[in-house]
Scaffold this active site. Sequence first.
Site, PDB file in Angstrom:
ATOM      1  N   GLY A 190       0.801  -1.213   0.000  1.00 26.51           N
ATOM      2  CA  GLY A 190       0.000   0.000   0.000  1.00 26.51           C
ATOM      3  C   GLY A 190       0.837   1.268   0.000  1.00 26.51           C
ATOM      4  O   GLY A 190       2.067   1.233   0.028  1.00 26.51           O
TER       5      GLY A 190
ATOM      6  N   ALA B 240      -4.803  -1.484   6.569  1.00 24.70           N
ATOM      7  CA  ALA B 240      -6.096  -1.017   7.085  1.00 24.70           C
ATOM      8  C   ALA B 240      -6.993  -0.663   5.912  1.00 24.70           C
ATOM      9  O   ALA B 240      -6.503  -0.374   4.814  1.00 24.70           O
ATOM     10  CB  ALA B 240      -5.914   0.205   7.987  1.00 24.70           C
TER      11      ALA B 240
ATOM     12  N   THR C 135      -4.827   7.198  13.266  1.00 25.54           N
ATOM     13  CA  THR C 135      -5.318   8.331  12.483  1.00 25.54           C
ATOM     14  C   THR C 135      -5.772   9.497  13.342  1.00 25.54           C
ATOM     15  O   THR C 135      -6.200   9.306  14.493  1.00 25.54           O
ATOM     16  CB  THR C 135      -6.501   7.861  11.600  1.00 25.54           C
ATOM     17  N   ASP C 136      -5.709  10.691  12.764  1.00 21.46           N
ATOM     18  CA  ASP C 136      -6.274  11.875  13.424  1.00 21.46           C
ATOM     19  C   ASP C 136      -7.801  11.808  13.495  1.00 21.46           C
ATOM     20  O   ASP C 136      -8.429  12.557  14.248  1.00 21.46           O
ATOM     21  CB  ASP C 136      -5.849  13.155  12.695  1.00 21.46           C
TER      22      ASP C 136
ATOM     23  N   TYR D  92     -14.792   4.778  10.289  1.00 22.56           N
ATOM     24  CA  TYR D  92     -13.359   4.609  10.106  1.00 22.56           C
ATOM     25  C   TYR D  92     -12.616   5.003  11.383  1.00 22.56           C
ATOM     26  O   TYR D  92     -11.803   4.241  11.909  1.00 22.56           O
ATOM     27  CB  TYR D  92     -12.862   5.439   8.918  1.00 22.56           C
TER      28      TYR D  92
END
Length: 325
Positions: free
Chosen positions: A27, A84, A125-126, A148
């Site tokens: 990825g 992910a 993640t933010d 998410y």
Amino acid sequence: MPGFDYAGSEEEVLVQGPKVLVTGATGLLGRAVCREFQAGGWMVVGTGYRRARPRFLRCDLTDEDAVRRLLHEYKPDVVIHCAAERRPDVVERLAEATINLNVHATSTLAKEAAVCGALLLYISTDYVFDGRNPPYGEDDAPNPLNMYGRSKLEGEREILRHCPGAVILRVPVLFGEVELVTESAVTSLWLKVQEATEESCTLDHCHQRFPTDTRDVAAVCRKLAERARQDPSIRGIFHFSGKEQMTKYEMAVAMAQAFNLPSNHLIPLTEQPAGSAPRPVNSQLNCSRLELLNLSIEPQPFTSAIIDCLWPFTPDKRWRQTVFH
């Protein structure tokens, strides 16, 4: 046969040095992480699934037995968990598959890393924050607005539950060397920039983002891994982010300017588009913990970094050699 197998070449490369296992190695971020660790003298084992290719292992991370065999066979010193489902609108449609990958597979990796004694670094993640009161420190209360963000937060909790010595690195929207411009929410804006001869197109000018180069994230991952192997106090949650605050509209205009293209067809939209997953208005990350420990790096400027990513997608591939920047 379920599980994992080697996708391609039987050639073995003997590398002296610590071993890192990178999930999601095919990825956007995983490729950059593999390159960074290889450059640093690590032996890199990368896994992929749908995009597995020669020199990578094909592994279904939702298969607990396959993950267990993978870690016990390769015995990595460090595991970087990049894999992910990270597209918020896709997550809303494919909730069960997302939970299987973002939560259950993460839980399995955490358990097996703990058994094997491997350092585990989990990319988060933010979007675990609601964006109402930035900037956010590592200890601020998460409140994700979409599935998410909820799935990644649950992944964080599984990591800390089963592998308390692990490192969690939260990052914002990423871009980097892409195989297709649609691979990143940032580089996909290039398609809008190139529509200058068509009708005008609207772009989000509401949500504040901090586009971050995968090369920078990869460098921070290596710094964290190397320090944490020596110092067990390096554990828990860290933040890393680019420093330039931009909406998608502003990113697209910056791209147009970088390549001397028109941008007057781009129209700023200041309302959230209907039908998409809700996103935080401004989930800026406070990155001081990394900085205080001298584990951060200075992010590359957006304009030069985006030129590196996009010049192969310009009509004239010689652009990079012929235009002064």
